[in-house]
Design an enzyme around this catalytic site. Structure first.
Site, short mmCIF file in Angstrom:
data_model
loop_
_atom_site.label_atom_id
_atom_site.label_comp_id
_atom_site.label_asym_id
_atom_site.label_seq_id
_atom_site.Cartn_x
_atom_site.Cartn_y
_atom_site.Cartn_z
CD GLU A 52 65.47 47.61 0.86
OE1 GLU A 52 65.40 47.55 -0.37
OE2 GLU A 52 65.81 48.66 1.48
CG ASN A 82 67.11 48.97 4.72
OD1 ASN A 82 67.73 48.96 5.79
ND2 ASN A 82 67.33 48.13 3.75
C1 FCB Z 1 67.97 49.84 -0.81
C2 FCB Z 1 68.91 48.66 -0.98
C3 FCB Z 1 70.35 49.03 -1.11
C4 FCB Z 1 70.56 50.30 -1.91
C5 FCB Z 1 69.64 51.39 -1.42
C6 FCB Z 1 69.82 52.71 -2.14
O1 FCB Z 1 66.72 49.49 -1.29
O2 FCB Z 1 68.77 47.78 0.10
O3 FCB Z 1 71.04 47.93 -1.65
O4 FCB Z 1 70.44 50.04 -3.25
O5 FCB Z 1 68.32 50.98 -1.52
#
Ligand code: FCB
Length: 445
Positions: free
Chosen positions: A170, A296
């Site tokens: 990310e 994600n």
């Molecule tokens: C994402 C992150 C992870 C976790 C989730 C809820 O952005 O990659 O580490 O905190 O959110």
């Protein structure tokens, strides 16, 4: 409620996993030669973490890793996504390697293989060595080459046993939340700096992939982005324009350079003096073939030109983070990625899950809302597969309740409950459901 996954069949080689990250679970912040990371420092800033907690103990995974791997194996998954803490293996982010840190990940990877779990490693899940931050961190172009050295060191030590290696988790979060909004480490508030950081993250990704391939890496190489479909709150021209802009900032700003070797022209023209400084050849370096793109997905993004859209006020179902539960957005996103970026051969859902109430009833954590969330999103992945999208993996965020960054320990994403007083792990009903679902998949039921 009926389970929408009941009649679904995924291929036998589909990758099913759980995800974690080093800082959120390991603890052992300063033992065995580990150096401080920017998250160790950020947690000390007054007001930075909602419950004033930190990662010093977390889930004690550094000590309890073998039991945790047993737990993962007991779920019936075939994969585990974890991250390496850079300052644990190289205290200052350059120079000498810390043998004790490397040995920890060595044991962890061997432990996965011994339990039939594919190791999926992430190099940067945000815990940059503080010593590099002291020299400017990701805003300093020199960090790019330190990252490449780090990638090569990990490859030398662990590469022969990995199923995949991901450069960054990310980068939007690192750039925007860390350097523009200041709510994540390193806590800076400077938009131009954030844009420069995003460029250096992308460049370090591309340069690392090139170096890893030159070094003979055989595992799959890629990157993980936080992505969402972006919708206008109303059909007004202003809301639509805002949605196009935000989609650009979240998705195209990363996907276009990664896959097409250019930043989106509409965004670039808007930036004026804030545009990141580039060197000749940077864009060509960023665009390296991806073996996979990790996605994600938690929710969609809804944009309004005048005020932030509030899903709860709009009557939508939300998680404890206040994020809308919107599974159909995952199908929409996967279809769109495949349509607009056909260069990506394989899409993996590398994180999906939610913080929901965890009621203890009759000695069990009956987290129905989380179970339902997982079921609906797995069904959304299946729907995208039926449309011909090459989605090959799904991993739940997260294995354990853990340190949820600026929310501290108050928000629980685990399918396994952690009692932070005793470190006892208790699989929640969602974990029991996931185990049953995977058992049925493996029987071809
Ligand atoms: C994402 C992150 C992870 C976790 C989730 C809820 O952005 O990659 O580490 O905190 O959110």
């Amino acid at each position: 409620m009926t389970d929408p996954t009941t009649a679904l069949h995924f291929p036998p080689d589909f990758v099913w996993g759980v995800s974690t990250s080093a800082f959120q679970i390991e603890g052992a912040a300063d033992v065995d030669g580990k150096g401080p990371s920017i998250w160790d420092s950020f947690c000390r800033q007054p007001g930075a973490i909602a419950d004033a907690s930190d990662g010093r103990v977390a889930c004690e995974h550094y000590q309890r890793w073998a039991d945790d791997l047993d737990l993962i194996q007991s779920l019936g998954v075939n994969a585990y996504r974890f991250s390496v803490s850079w300052p644990r293996v190289q205290a200052t982010g350059q120079g000498a390697w810390n043998e004790a840190g490397l040995a920890f990940y060595d044991r962890l990877v061997d432990g996965m293989l011994a339990r039939g779990l594919q190791p999926h490693l992430t190099l940067n899940h945000w815990d940059l060595p503080q010593a590099l931050q002291d020299r400017g961190g990701w805003a300093n172009r020199e960090t790019v080459d330190h990252f490449v050295e780090y990638a090569l060191g990990i490859q030398r030590r662990l590469g022969d046993r990995l199923a995949s290696l991901c450069t960054h988790n990310e980068p939007w979060v690192v750039a925007v939340l860390g350097h523009q909004n200041g709510v994540f480490a390193p806590g800076l508030k400077d938009e131009a700096l954030a844009l420069q950081v995003s460029h250096h993250l992308l460049l370090s990704h591309g340069r690392a992939l090139k170096a890893l391939r030159a070094a003979g890496a055989k595992e799959k190489l890629g990157i993980v982005l936080n992505l969402a479909p972006t919708h206008p709150a109303t059909p007004s021209a202003a809301d639509k324009a805002r949605a196009v802009l935000e989609d650009g900032r979240l998705l195209r700003w990363y996907m276009d350079p990664l896959c097409q070797g250019r930043y989106p022209v509409d965004l670039w023209l808007d930036l004026g003096g804030k545009a990141p400084k580039m060197h000749d050849g940077d864009l060509a370096e960023i665009r390296q073939p991806l073996d996979f793109l990790g996605v994600n997905y938690y929710s969609r993004s809804v944009q309004s030109a005048d005020k932030p859209w509030d899903p709860k006020a709009a009557g939508k179902e939300v998680s404890e983070m206040g994020w809308e539960v919107y599974p159909e957005g995952l199908t929409e996103l996967l279809l769109r990625l495949h349509r607009d970026y056909p260069q990506v051969p394989s899409l993996w859902v590398t994180e999906n899950g939610g913080a929901f109430p965890d009621p203890w009833i009759d000695g069990r954590v009956q987290d129905e809302a989380r179970t339902r969330y997982l079921q609906r999103h797995i069904a959304a992945v299946h729907a995208a597969k039926l449309e011909g999208v090459p989605v090959d993996a799904y991993m739940v965020w997260s294995l354990l309740d853990n340190f949820e960054w600026s929310s501290g320990y108050a928000k629980r994403f685990g399918i396994v409950h952690v009692d932070y007083e005793t470190q006892q792990r208790t699989p929640k009903d969602s974990a029991r459901w996931y185990r049953q679902f995977l058992a049925a998949q493996s029987k071809g039921a």
